[in-house]
Design an enzyme around this catalytic site. Structure first.
Site: not given
Ligand code: AMP
Length: 396
Positions: A90, A7, A240, A179, A384
C-alpha cells in the site's frame, strides 16, 4: 499463489498473507513501535497466535520478523519463502504520476520518492517497506497500490482549488483524495450487490473509519471525493477536523503563539470528534456510551459528524445528478448503527427510509433501507488487503 500485503506506517507495519486462489487470509498481524522497542503480533487462520516483544530497529528487521513467523514450523502457514509469489505494497500518495497500480521497479521507486513531499509521513515509510522486501526477497515481484490512484479520474472542476493557478502549475496543489483502494472495492461490490451495471451507475461510498471520506463514483469512476491534497480535508473524523475556514489557522497562531505546524498537528491529531468531545475519545463506542449518559459534548460531536456526512452525500447527489446506491463501510460505517441512522435520517428527500431493525442487525453485507426506498442503502464491508492482493495478482 500467496500474496504478502504490506502496509507500512512510520513506526508500524500491518501485513496479511493472502491465498490468491481462495482469497482468504492465511495470516495477519502487525509490527508496532518499530525503531522504539518493537511489538509483534501474528495470527494464523489455523488459530495460532503469537504476541511478543521483539527488538525491531528498522522496517527491514520488522519485515524479517514477519517472514520468519510465516515459515515458523509450529505456528507458520508456509514451508518456505518460495511460497510467497508476490508482494503488494500500500502506497499512500501517487500524486499525478499514478492513476493505477504498478509493478515496482527502480523508476517507480524514484517516482514514489518524488511524491514524498505530498505525504511526508507516509510515502517514506512505504518506501522503507519496499526497500526492505527488495533486500530480503530480491526475486519476488512487487506491486505498488496507491491510495490516490482511484481518484485520478476526477475532472479538473472537482480537483482544482480556488487558488492562483501558479500553485497548481508549480506545486501540483490540488485535491488528490485517499482511501481509493477501499472506495474502488466497495463501489464495485455495491454495484454487484444491488444488481447494478457498474458502467451505468451512480454510487456514493461513505468510508467511515478513524480516517473518513466520501466518494462519488459515477459509472465506476471516482468523480469527486472529500479528502484533498492531504487527508485533513472533508469529513469531521476521529481526530482530524475535516473542513474548516483556513483563516482559523492564522487566528490560533496569533492567539496562542503557536507555529503553523503546531496548529496543523492539532487539526490532525487533537480535533475531530475527539477534540469536540473535550478529549473524551476518538472511538465511537466510547462516544455513544457517553452520549447515552447525557454527555452534551459527546452528543454534539456525534451530531456534527453525521450532519457533515449527510451534507457530503447531498453534494455528490448534485454532482452526479442523482444516486442509485449509497454504501457504508469501514469501522464506523460497518458497525455504528446510530451514526448510520442519523445520516440516513437526513436523506428522506431522496426517497430513502431506514429499516431500523436491519440497521440494528450485525451482519456482513446488508440493505439497511426499506424495500420501497428509491435509493438502495447498504453496509458493504471493505477489505483493502484483499483489494491490494487482487491488484497485485492482476499485474504480475
Ligand atoms: P477503522 O479505521 O476502519 O479501523 O475504524 C476504526 C473506528 O471504528 C474506531 O475508532 C471506532 O470509532 C469505530 N468502531 C469500530 N468498531 C465499532 C463498533 N462496534 N461500534 C461503533 N464504532 C466502532
Amino acid at each position: 499463489m500467496n500474496v504478502l500485503v504490506l502496509n507500512c506506517g512510520s513506526s508500524s507495519l500491518k501485513y496479511q498473507l493472502i491465498n490468491a486462489a481462495t482469497e482468504t487470509a492465511l495470516a495477519t498481524g502487525i509490527c508496532e513501535r518499530i525503531g522504539i522497542d518493537g511489538k509483534f503480533k501474528y495470527k494464523s487462520n489455523t488459530g495460532a497466535k503469537v504476541e511478543k516483544q521483539v527488538t525491531m530497529e528498522t522496517h527491514e528487521t520488522a519485515v524479517k520478523c514477519v517472514l520468519d513467523a510465516l515459515v515458523e514450523p509450529e505456528t507458520g502457514v508456509i514451508k518456505s519463502l518460495d511460497e510467497i509469489g508476490a508482494v503488494g505494497h500500500r502506497v499512500v500518495h501517487g500524486g499525478e504520476s499514478f492513476a493505477q497500480s504498478v509493478v515496482i521497479d527502480d523508476e517507480v521507486i524514484k517516482a514514489i520518492e518524488a511524491c514524498s513531499d505530498l505525504a511526508p509521513l507516509h510515502n517514506p515509510a512505504n518506501l522503507i517497506g519496499i526497500n526492505a522486501c527488495k533486500a530480503l526477497m530480491p526475486n519476488v515481484p512487487m506491486v505498488a497500490v496507491f491510495d490516490t490512484a482511484f481518484h485520478q479520474s476526477m475532472p479538473a472542476r472537482a480537483y482544482l482549488y480556488g487558488l492562483p493557478c501558479k500553485y497548481y502549475d508549480e506545486y501540483k496543489i490540488r485535491k488528490y483524495g485517499f482511501h481509493g483502494t477501499s472506495h474502488s472495492f466497495v463501489s464495485k461490490r455495491m454495484a454487484e450487490f444491488a444488481g447494478l451495471d457498474i458502467n451505468n451507475s451512480k454510487i456514493i461510498v461513505c468510508h467511515l473509519g478513524n480516517g473518513a471520506s466520501v466518494t462519488a463514483v459515477l459509472n465506476g469512476k471516482s468523480i469527486d471525493t472529500s479528502m484533498g491534497l492531504t487527508p485533513l480535508e472533508g469529513l469531521t473524523m476521529g481526530t482530524r477536523s475535516g473542513d474548516i475556514d483556513p483563516a482559523i489557522i492564522e487566528y490560533i497562531v496569533n492567539k496562542e503563539g503557536k507555529t503553523v505546524s503546531e496548529v496543523i498537528a492539532m487539526l490532525n491529531k487533537e480535533s475531530g470528534v475527539q477534540g469536540m468531545s473535550g478529549g473524551l475519545s476518538s472511538d465511537f463506542r466510547d462516544l455513544t456510551i457517553a452520549s447515552e449518559e447525557g454527555n452534551v459534548l459527546a452528543i454534539q460531536a456525534l451530531e456534527v459528524y453525521s450532519y457533515r456526512v449527510a451534507k457530503y452525500i447531498g453534494s455528490y447527489v448534485a454532482a452526479m445528478n442523482g444516486v442509485d446506491a449509497i454504501a457504508f463501510t469501514a469501522g464506523i460505517g460497518e458497525n455504528d448503527d446510530l451514526v448510520r441512522a442519523n445520516v440516513v435520517g437526513y436523506l428522506g428527500y431522496l426517497g430513502i427510509t431506514l429499516d431500523k431493525e436491519k440497521n440494528n442487525t450485525k451482519s456482513n453485507e446488508l440493505y439497511i433501507c426499506t424495500p420501497d426506498s428509491k435509493v438502495k442503502v447498504a453496509i458493504i464491508p471493505t477489505n483493502e488487503e484483499l483489494a491490494i492482493a487482487r491488484e497485485t495478482m492482476a499485474l504480475i
